[in-house]
Motif scaffolding. Structure first.
Motif, PDB file in Angstrom:
ATOM      1  N   PRO A 197      46.993  46.904  39.491  1.00  0.00           N
ATOM      2  CA  PRO A 197      48.204  47.682  39.153  1.00  0.00           C
ATOM      3  C   PRO A 197      49.417  46.818  38.853  1.00  0.00           C
ATOM      4  N   GLN A 198      49.483  45.591  39.439  1.00  0.00           N
ATOM      5  CA  GLN A 198      50.648  44.746  39.169  1.00  0.00           C
ATOM      6  C   GLN A 198      50.656  44.184  37.751  1.00  0.00           C
ATOM      7  N   LEU A 199      49.563  44.354  37.020  1.00  0.00           N
ATOM      8  CA  LEU A 199      49.488  43.897  35.618  1.00  0.00           C
ATOM      9  C   LEU A 199      49.748  45.048  34.656  1.00  0.00           C
ATOM     10  N   THR A 200      50.687  45.916  34.998  1.00  0.00           N
ATOM     11  CA  THR A 200      51.106  46.992  34.096  1.00  0.00           C
ATOM     12  C   THR A 200      52.057  46.394  33.068  1.00  0.00           C
ATOM     13  N   ASP A 257      42.780  36.356  41.734  1.00  0.00           N
ATOM     14  CA  ASP A 257      43.683  35.470  42.486  1.00  0.00           C
ATOM     15  C   ASP A 257      45.104  35.533  41.938  1.00  0.00           C
ATOM     16  N   LEU A 258      45.677  36.733  41.943  1.00  0.00           N
ATOM     17  CA  LEU A 258      47.048  36.914  41.466  1.00  0.00           C
ATOM     18  C   LEU A 258      48.037  36.543  42.564  1.00  0.00           C
ATOM     19  N   PRO A 259      49.177  35.959  42.235  1.00  0.00           N
ATOM     20  CA  PRO A 259      50.177  35.628  43.260  1.00  0.00           C
ATOM     21  C   PRO A 259      50.859  36.887  43.776  1.00  0.00           C
ATOM     22  N   HIS A 260      51.396  36.794  44.986  1.00  0.00           N
ATOM     23  CA  HIS A 260      52.119  37.908  45.618  1.00  0.00           C
ATOM     24  C   HIS A 260      53.473  37.390  46.100  1.00  0.00           C
ATOM     25  N   PRO A 261      54.561  37.986  45.644  1.00  0.00           N
ATOM     26  CA  PRO A 261      54.625  39.049  44.641  1.00  0.00           C
ATOM     27  C   PRO A 261      54.548  38.485  43.234  1.00  0.00           C
ATOM     28  N   LEU A 262      54.142  39.301  42.288  1.00  0.00           N
ATOM     29  CA  LEU A 262      54.035  38.896  40.892  1.00  0.00           C
ATOM     30  C   LEU A 262      55.259  39.414  40.150  1.00  0.00           C
ATOM     31  N   ARG A 263      56.191  38.494  39.829  1.00  0.00           N
ATOM     32  CA  ARG A 263      57.451  38.908  39.214  1.00  0.00           C
ATOM     33  C   ARG A 263      57.351  39.003  37.696  1.00  0.00           C
ATOM     34  N   HIS A 264      56.565  38.132  37.063  1.00  0.00           N
ATOM     35  CA  HIS A 264      56.483  38.100  35.601  1.00  0.00           C
ATOM     36  C   HIS A 264      55.013  38.155  35.185  1.00  0.00           C
ATOM     37  N   PRO A 265      54.414  39.328  35.127  1.00  0.00           N
ATOM     38  CA  PRO A 265      52.985  39.406  34.782  1.00  0.00           C
ATOM     39  C   PRO A 265      52.683  38.906  33.377  1.00  0.00           C
ATOM     40  N   ALA A 266      53.569  39.169  32.409  1.00  0.00           N
ATOM     41  CA  ALA A 266      53.297  38.733  31.036  1.00  0.00           C
ATOM     42  C   ALA A 266      53.269  37.210  30.940  1.00  0.00           C
ATOM     43  N   LYS A 267      54.176  36.523  31.660  1.00  0.00           N
ATOM     44  CA  LYS A 267      54.187  35.055  31.627  1.00  0.00           C
ATOM     45  C   LYS A 267      52.932  34.482  32.270  1.00  0.00           C
TER      46      LYS A 267
END
Length: 342
Positions: free
Chosen positions: A221-224, A257-267
């Motif tokens: 969901p964080q990759l919206t 393995d996404l970072p938490h929190p993910l502030r810039h998903p597009a980058k």
């Protein structure tokens, strides 16, 4: 009010020792009793440091321990902008006045410490100050002797020690005290690598890449992503698909393995699509084993005259027999020419 200031200045000038110079600066030195900082002439009169760097160094030296001296903090305290402050800090680093070291805390976290040394040349000499040599004792006068006790010749006196030359006003730039493991924060960063693009873009690749990026929010969901982000990242996913990468592999690479929190998903997706791009699949001819070179072997032949074996592609005579037959024909031709002439 003006008369009082002029009177005070005149009184202060009268207390200056020695005759006043007719040109140049005149110093009125009033001792400080509080809120003062001692600055060496090696810094105040440094021939290779700019006045901005000298001023920033004096400002840092006057601050107490623990005060933030980064670029933004100094720019907030001074009138100079961040660019001039950064350039001044680089000058101070080059001459050893400012050092940045990485230190590890007991908790395991790394921090960067900023160290300012007011005498970098003395620090390189492994001491805060250079050791001073003890002064030679003054020679004591010899007691007066009576004429009867005076020797016939005076003993030779020891030569006086040569005077020690004064130290130079400015020392050479000190060698770096350490080799930094990471570049300083003021070092220019290399430009980011461009997003990969397919060699032959097609509508099918564009459609598949758009669908894959739009479907990422179902798995993470964080990759919206917004529509603008999807359009910008489509060429990178299309380059992966063009290289015969399975869509599940692309999806797993982007969502694992996404970072938490993910502030810039597009980058983050742009970085992974660029840094982890697989190479193109090799063709069938690239995987085939290279053919071994064929070696041609010249067969053996038997000489028609002497039955000797020799290597030759065709039957005939060996080298010795060929030479012998050649000389024999030459003698026969000479014999025929002699008989014709007779």
């Amino acid at each position: 009010m003006d008369t009082q200031q002029n009177t005070a200045l005149t009184r202060a000038l009268a207390e200056v020792p020695g005759p006043l110079p007719t040109s140049g600066v005149i110093h009125i030195a009033i001792p400080h009793t509080d809120r003062f900082t001692i600055v060496g002439n090696h810094l105040a009169q440094h021939p290779d440091l700019s006045c901005t760097a000298v001023g920033i160094a004096v400002r840092i030296q006057s601050l107490p321990q623990g005060v933030e001296v980064g670029i933004k903090a100094l720019a907030a305290r001074c009138r100079e902008g961040e660019k001039r402050v950064a350039a001044a800090l680089r000058e101070l680093e080059a001459f050893g006045y400012l050092q940045r070291i990485r230190d590890r805390l007991p908790s395991g976290r790394f921090i960067t410490r900023t160290v300012f040394c007011n005498q970098p040349t003395a620090l390189v000499r492994s001491g805060p100050t250079a050791p001073q040599q003890p002064a030679a004792p003054a020679p004591r006068p010899a007691p007066a002797e009576s004429p009867a006790q005076a020797p016939t010749s005076a003993p030779a006196q020891a030569p006086a020690p040569a005077p020690t030359p004064p130290p130079p006003l400015f020392a050479a730039p000190p060698a770096p005290l350490f080799v930094p493991l990471v570049p300083p924060p003021t070092a220019p960063k290399p430009p980011p690598a461009p997003l990969p693009r397919p060699d032959e873009p097609t509508p099918e690749l564009d459609r598949a890449a758009t669908a894959l990026l739009s479907d990422l929010r179902r798995h993470a969901p964080q990759l919206t992503l917004s529509e603008t982000d999807v359009r910008q990242l489509v060429p990178g996913v299309a380059a992966w698909l063009e290289r015969a990468t399975h869509p599940d592999t692309v999806r797993r690479t982007l969502t694992t393995d996404l970072p938490h929190p993910l502030r810039h998903p597009a980058k983050l997706l742009k970085h992974r699509l660029t840094a982890l791009l697989p190479p193109p699949l090799p063709g069938a001819h690239d995987l085939a084993a290279p053919a071994r070179p064929r070696i041609t072997v010249t067969p053996f032949q038997t000489c028609d005259d002497c039955d000797r074996a020799f290597r030759s592609p065709t039957p005939g005579h060996c080298r010795d027999c060929r030479e012998h037959r050649k000389h024999r024909k030459h003698r026969e031709h000479r014999s025929e020419d002699t008989r014709t002439a007779a």
